[in-house]
Design an enzyme around this catalytic site. Structure first.
Site, PDB file in Angstrom:
ATOM      1  N   GLU A   1     -29.260   1.389 -28.586  1.00  0.00           N
ATOM      2  CA  GLU A   1     -29.943   0.712 -27.487  1.00  0.00           C
ATOM      3  C   GLU A   1     -30.938   1.651 -26.815  1.00  0.00           C
ATOM      4  O   GLU A   1     -31.086   1.664 -25.597  1.00  0.00           O
ATOM      5  CB  GLU A   1     -28.934   0.184 -26.461  1.00  0.00           C
ATOM      6  CG  GLU A   1     -28.021  -0.897 -27.007  1.00  0.00           C
ATOM      7  CD  GLU A   1     -27.153  -1.521 -25.941  1.00  0.00           C
ATOM      8  OE1 GLU A   1     -27.210  -2.745 -25.777  1.00  0.00           O
ATOM      9  OE2 GLU A   1     -26.429  -0.771 -25.257  1.00  0.00           O
TER      10      GLU A   1
ATOM     11  N   ASP B   1     -20.114  10.184 -14.965  1.00  0.00           N
ATOM     12  CA  ASP B   1     -19.975   9.029 -15.841  1.00  0.00           C
ATOM     13  C   ASP B   1     -20.871   9.112 -17.065  1.00  0.00           C
ATOM     14  O   ASP B   1     -21.979   9.656 -16.999  1.00  0.00           O
ATOM     15  CB  ASP B   1     -20.296   7.745 -15.071  1.00  0.00           C
ATOM     16  CG  ASP B   1     -19.593   6.532 -15.655  1.00  0.00           C
ATOM     17  OD1 ASP B   1     -20.088   5.983 -16.647  1.00  0.00           O
ATOM     18  OD2 ASP B   1     -18.532   6.159 -15.129  1.00  0.00           O
ATOM     19  N   GLY B   2     -20.400   8.538 -18.166  1.00  0.00           N
ATOM     20  CA  GLY B   2     -21.220   8.469 -19.375  1.00  0.00           C
ATOM     21  C   GLY B   2     -22.423   7.562 -19.201  1.00  0.00           C
ATOM     22  O   GLY B   2     -23.435   7.738 -19.864  1.00  0.00           O
ATOM     23  N   HIS B   3     -22.303   6.558 -18.333  1.00  0.00           N
ATOM     24  CA  HIS B   3     -23.408   5.638 -18.070  1.00  0.00           C
ATOM     25  C   HIS B   3     -23.879   5.848 -16.638  1.00  0.00           C
ATOM     26  O   HIS B   3     -23.236   5.435 -15.684  1.00  0.00           O
ATOM     27  CB  HIS B   3     -22.952   4.189 -18.260  1.00  0.00           C
ATOM     28  CG  HIS B   3     -24.079   3.202 -18.382  1.00  0.00           C
ATOM     29  ND1 HIS B   3     -25.171   3.205 -17.529  1.00  0.00           N
ATOM     30  CD2 HIS B   3     -24.290   2.186 -19.254  1.00  0.00           C
ATOM     31  CE1 HIS B   3     -25.992   2.223 -17.878  1.00  0.00           C
ATOM     32  NE2 HIS B   3     -25.480   1.595 -18.918  1.00  0.00           N
TER      33      HIS B   3
ATOM     34  N   CYS C   1     -33.045  -4.787 -19.559  1.00  0.00           N
ATOM     35  CA  CYS C   1     -32.544  -3.853 -18.551  1.00  0.00           C
ATOM     36  C   CYS C   1     -33.365  -2.572 -18.509  1.00  0.00           C
ATOM     37  O   CYS C   1     -33.544  -1.979 -17.437  1.00  0.00           O
ATOM     38  CB  CYS C   1     -31.079  -3.498 -18.827  1.00  0.00           C
ATOM     39  SG  CYS C   1     -29.885  -4.760 -18.341  1.00  0.00           S
TER      40      CYS C   1
ATOM     41  N   HIS D   1     -29.678   6.441 -24.933  1.00  0.00           N
ATOM     42  CA  HIS D   1     -29.624   5.075 -24.431  1.00  0.00           C
ATOM     43  C   HIS D   1     -30.700   4.886 -23.360  1.00  0.00           C
ATOM     44  O   HIS D   1     -30.744   5.602 -22.375  1.00  0.00           O
ATOM     45  CB  HIS D   1     -28.228   4.838 -23.860  1.00  0.00           C
ATOM     46  CG  HIS D   1     -27.923   3.429 -23.485  1.00  0.00           C
ATOM     47  ND1 HIS D   1     -28.293   2.900 -22.274  1.00  0.00           N
ATOM     48  CD2 HIS D   1     -27.252   2.447 -24.144  1.00  0.00           C
ATOM     49  CE1 HIS D   1     -27.860   1.647 -22.202  1.00  0.00           C
ATOM     50  NE2 HIS D   1     -27.227   1.345 -23.326  1.00  0.00           N
TER      51      HIS D   1
ATOM     52  N   HIS E   1     -16.608   4.060 -18.118  1.00  0.00           N
ATOM     53  CA  HIS E   1     -17.591   3.913 -17.054  1.00  0.00           C
ATOM     54  C   HIS E   1     -17.066   3.345 -15.741  1.00  0.00           C
ATOM     55  O   HIS E   1     -17.618   2.394 -15.187  1.00  0.00           O
ATOM     56  CB  HIS E   1     -18.761   3.068 -17.551  1.00  0.00           C
ATOM     57  CG  HIS E   1     -19.323   3.537 -18.861  1.00  0.00           C
ATOM     58  ND1 HIS E   1     -19.239   4.857 -19.269  1.00  0.00           N
ATOM     59  CD2 HIS E   1     -19.948   2.878 -19.862  1.00  0.00           C
ATOM     60  CE1 HIS E   1     -19.801   4.964 -20.452  1.00  0.00           C
ATOM     61  NE2 HIS E   1     -20.226   3.794 -20.836  1.00  0.00           N
TER      62      HIS E   1
ATOM     63  N   CYS F   1     -25.516  -7.936 -18.972  1.00  0.00           N
ATOM     64  CA  CYS F   1     -26.158  -7.057 -17.989  1.00  0.00           C
ATOM     65  C   CYS F   1     -27.575  -7.498 -17.671  1.00  0.00           C
ATOM     66  O   CYS F   1     -28.006  -7.455 -16.512  1.00  0.00           O
ATOM     67  CB  CYS F   1     -26.136  -5.616 -18.485  1.00  0.00           C
ATOM     68  SG  CYS F   1     -26.817  -5.389 -20.144  1.00  0.00           S
ATOM     69  N   CYS F   2     -28.346  -7.933 -18.702  1.00  0.00           N
ATOM     70  CA  CYS F   2     -29.756  -8.249 -18.503  1.00  0.00           C
ATOM     71  C   CYS F   2     -29.945  -9.490 -17.637  1.00  0.00           C
ATOM     72  O   CYS F   2     -30.971  -9.620 -16.968  1.00  0.00           O
ATOM     73  CB  CYS F   2     -30.448  -8.446 -19.843  1.00  0.00           C
ATOM     74  SG  CYS F   2     -30.510  -6.952 -20.862  1.00  0.00           S
TER      75      CYS F   2
ATOM     76  N   GLU G   1     -34.765  -3.451 -24.574  1.00  0.00           N
ATOM     77  CA  GLU G   1     -33.831  -4.197 -23.733  1.00  0.00           C
ATOM     78  C   GLU G   1     -34.441  -4.528 -22.369  1.00  0.00           C
ATOM     79  O   GLU G   1     -35.089  -3.693 -21.743  1.00  0.00           O
ATOM     80  CB  GLU G   1     -32.559  -3.369 -23.541  1.00  0.00           C
ATOM     81  CG  GLU G   1     -31.470  -4.079 -22.780  1.00  0.00           C
ATOM     82  CD  GLU G   1     -30.220  -3.218 -22.619  1.00  0.00           C
ATOM     83  OE1 GLU G   1     -29.395  -3.552 -21.745  1.00  0.00           O
ATOM     84  OE2 GLU G   1     -30.080  -2.219 -23.353  1.00  0.00           O
TER      85      GLU G   1
END
Length: 637
Positions: free
Chosen positions: A316, A185-187, A334, A264, A135, A400-401, A332
């Site tokens: 997730e 990107d994968g994310h 996020c 995700h 990423h 991240c959160c 999550e």
């Protein structure tokens, strides 16, 4: 497409108690404590590219992955959150800390513009070899959002210049031209960051690359991630994809062909946010239609009553329709924050109040539950039921959160208002003030309320000169008996369309709008397909979902309590709890445990009368550790 655009958060002053308190907490405690943690865990030091690099703080998984590849994104999100905070109150110490991080990033940047501290410091020969898992573009996106926010608040563009050099490198590497790789990107994340940069600069190259990334996603054969895997060391077994299929990253088919929300949850919400941005900017009807289909799928089959998203810790994210377990809910933080991003973009496609309803629901429940009252403890996952085991943590291996919820609170003013050439729209309430331009006239707006505890709202509309324009007021979907008046004269709310009541008149200084949104407590019932909630009921008042917590309901876990269907729900203000909140009470029943001496028996348990007390869900786990439940067993009768 809607003509309305959000009023930027720096132009909206938060005056109401609810958000002002949350903002002060983020400014005084959350942002400084997060910087301290970034230092303690070595994340800030990683920007310095220490040579030799220190041992990994978080060892690689068997598949070769470590969360340290995300560290640049954590720094970017902290800078973004801290920048938003500076817009409310300048702080020399915080600015110095941001500048120090920018110093390190500037020194780390490669001569060709490349900037990823994981690869520059540890694996320089492997850059751009694994977009599926590691990423680089995701990290770049969060750094870019931080740079945009810092520039907007301070006018300093050094960080923005660094990121634009990096983007020029990326634009040269990827695309459909000769010698370029057709990667993404994968994310997902950089897509929505590029849209922010495009809105800031007006440079079409940023819009073009965001468009490329959206259009390229899921194109096959060959699938880019398969091609990329085969280039890495011959595609050996160590590069096996842990998640098995590309639904995980929403790259299983082109985005306009997707009709089910999969994979995700955070990635999905970031993708859909960018898709809605592009649909609006390009007037792309097919992309808009795809967004609407995906939105309906989430709303009808996949969203928790708290606006939490994603039941599964494994990915997730999403599993199958109506799979919404409570005690094991991942939900999550996020993901709810990202749902707010998406809802805001969808709202500005059509100015339909149904999107603002979900924006509000996620803001007050699914997202805000991720930040403690003290501003220094967090939830990554947000279950809707607890046996008392889960506790808030002060950091996470993948933090991240933490910054996602702080950047939301620090920029929350940007979700309240939108303007068009001939009007202003109020989406949220809670006590704000803003000066906007409508029809060429400066208009001072001040909304006064104790929302979300009270639905009594007063709006002062003061144009510099008399002017005719629209004032649109959202009538929430949860409200069934709203009352509206201008200068004491009633306005017919029944004519509201798409969730907004529109008042078009000649506005003059001193005009006052009053809006009353009754907030009786209500019961909610889940679709029968949500088997975990069969025979259970959830409580809601206004925008707030409620829960039973052990601290308010006597000895024993709250799972022993039942709420009769005929019981009256009573709202009560408690000025001594959490700075003043509204609690709910009801006469209920409690199953006795003391007379049980065996695991199973033929005699039914004894039930006694009990008063049930519920508090807003976002406040749970801020006192003593104990059990909690949102969906309460219902006793019919």
């Amino acid at each position: 497409m809607s003509r309305y655009a959000p009023v930027p958060f720096p132009s909206v002053k938060l005056e109401g108690q609810f958000w002002h308190e949350r903002l002060d907490t983020v400014l005084d405690r959350t942002v400084p404590s997060q910087h301290k943690k970034l230092g303690e865990y070595g994340i800030l030091d990683s920007l310095k590219l220490p040579n030799p690099p220190p041992p990994l703080r978080f060892p690689r998984h068997p598949n070769g992955f470590t969360v340290q590849v995300f560290w640049d994104s954590d720094v970017g999100k902290w800078i973004e959150a801290a920048s938003y905070a500076l817009a409310h109150r300048r702080d020399a110490d915080i600015e110095a800390k941001i500048e120090a991080a920018i110093d390190d990033l500037e020194k780390a940047q490669a001569p060709d513009g490349y900037l990823n501290c994981w690869y520059l410091g540890r694996e320089p020969e492997k850059r751009w070899t694994n977009l599926r898992d590691n990423h680089e573009m995701y990290n770049a996106g969060h750094l870019l959002e931080g740079a945009v926010a810092y520039f907007q608040v301070t006018g300093r563009r050094r960080f923005l210049d660094i990121m634009e050099r990096y983007l020029d490198h990326i634009y040269a590497e990827f695309g459909t031209g000769p010698g370029q790789r057709r990667g993404y990107d994968g994310h997902e994340e950089i897509e929505l960051a590029l849209m922010k940069l495009y809105y800031l600069t007006g440079e079409k190259k940023h819009l073009d690359f965001a468009t490329y990334l959206i259009n390229e996603r899921g194109r096959q054969p060959p699938h880019y991630f398969d091609w990329e895997r085969d280039q890495r060391e011959g595609g050996d077994a160590s590069q096996r994809y842990v998640f098995g299929n590309y639904e995980y990253s929403q790259s299983h088919k082109p985005v306009r062909e997707q009709d089910k929300v999969v994979g995700h949850a955070v990635r999905a919400m970031y993708l859909y946010t960018a898709m809605a941005d592009l649909a609006a900017e390009l007037g792309d009807a097919d992309l808009k239609r795809a967004c609407e289909v995906l939105w309906d799928d989430v709303m009808q089959t996949k969203m928790y009553v708290t606006a939490g998203l994603g039941p599964s810790a494994h990915n997730e994210g999403f599993t199958h329709d109506f799979d919404l377990p409570n005690q094991t809910a991942y939900a999550e933080t996020c993901a709810s924050v990202a749902l707010i991003f998406w809802a805001q973009r969808m709202l500005h496609l059509d100015l339909d109040g149904k999107y603002a309803d979900i924006l509000e629901l996620a803001m007050y429940n699914g997202a805000l539950s991720g930040l403690s009252r003290d501003g220094e403890h967090y939830f990554y996952a947000n279950p809707l039921e607890s046996d008392g085991t889960p506790t808030r943590w002060d950091w996470h291996t993948c933090p991240c959160c933490t910054m996602n919820v702080s950047r939301l609170v620090a920029s929350v003013g940007g979700y309240f208002l939108s303007t068009a050439a001939d009007g202003v729209a109020f989406h949220l309430y809670g006590g704000i003030a803003s000066d906007v331009e409508i029809s060429g006239t400066r208009v001072s707006l001040r909304e006064v309320s104790n929302y979300p505890w009270s639905g009594d709202i007063t709006i002062h509309v003061d144009p510099e000169t008399p002017k005719t324009f629209d004032v649109k007021l959202r009538i929430p979907g949860w409200c069934s008996d709203a009352k509206l008046a201008v200068n004491g004269e009633a306005v017919d709310v029944s004519s509201a369309t798409a969730g907004y009541a529109t008042i078009n008149r000649l506005w003059t200084t001193g005009d006052v709008v009053t809006l009353t949104l009754p907030m009786p407590p209500v019961r909610l019932y889940a679709h029968p397909g949500v088997i975990m909630d069969a025979g259970r009921v959830a409580l809601k008042r206004g925008p707030l979902v409620y829960c039973l917590e052990e601290a308010d309901n006597g000895e024993g876990r709250v799972q022993r309590l039942k709420l009769p269907r005929s019981a009256e729900l009573r709202a009560e203000t408690d000025k001594n709890l959490f700075g003043g909140i509204v609690k709910l009470h009801a006469d209920g029943r409690a199953i006795e445990e003391a007379d049980f001496s065996e695991l199973y028996r033929t005699a039914p348990p004894t039930e006694t009368s009990s008063t049930l007390t519920a508090i807003p869900y976002y406040l749970w786990a801020n006192r003593n550790q104990g059990s909690m439940v949102v969906w309460i067993p219902e006793a019919v009768g």
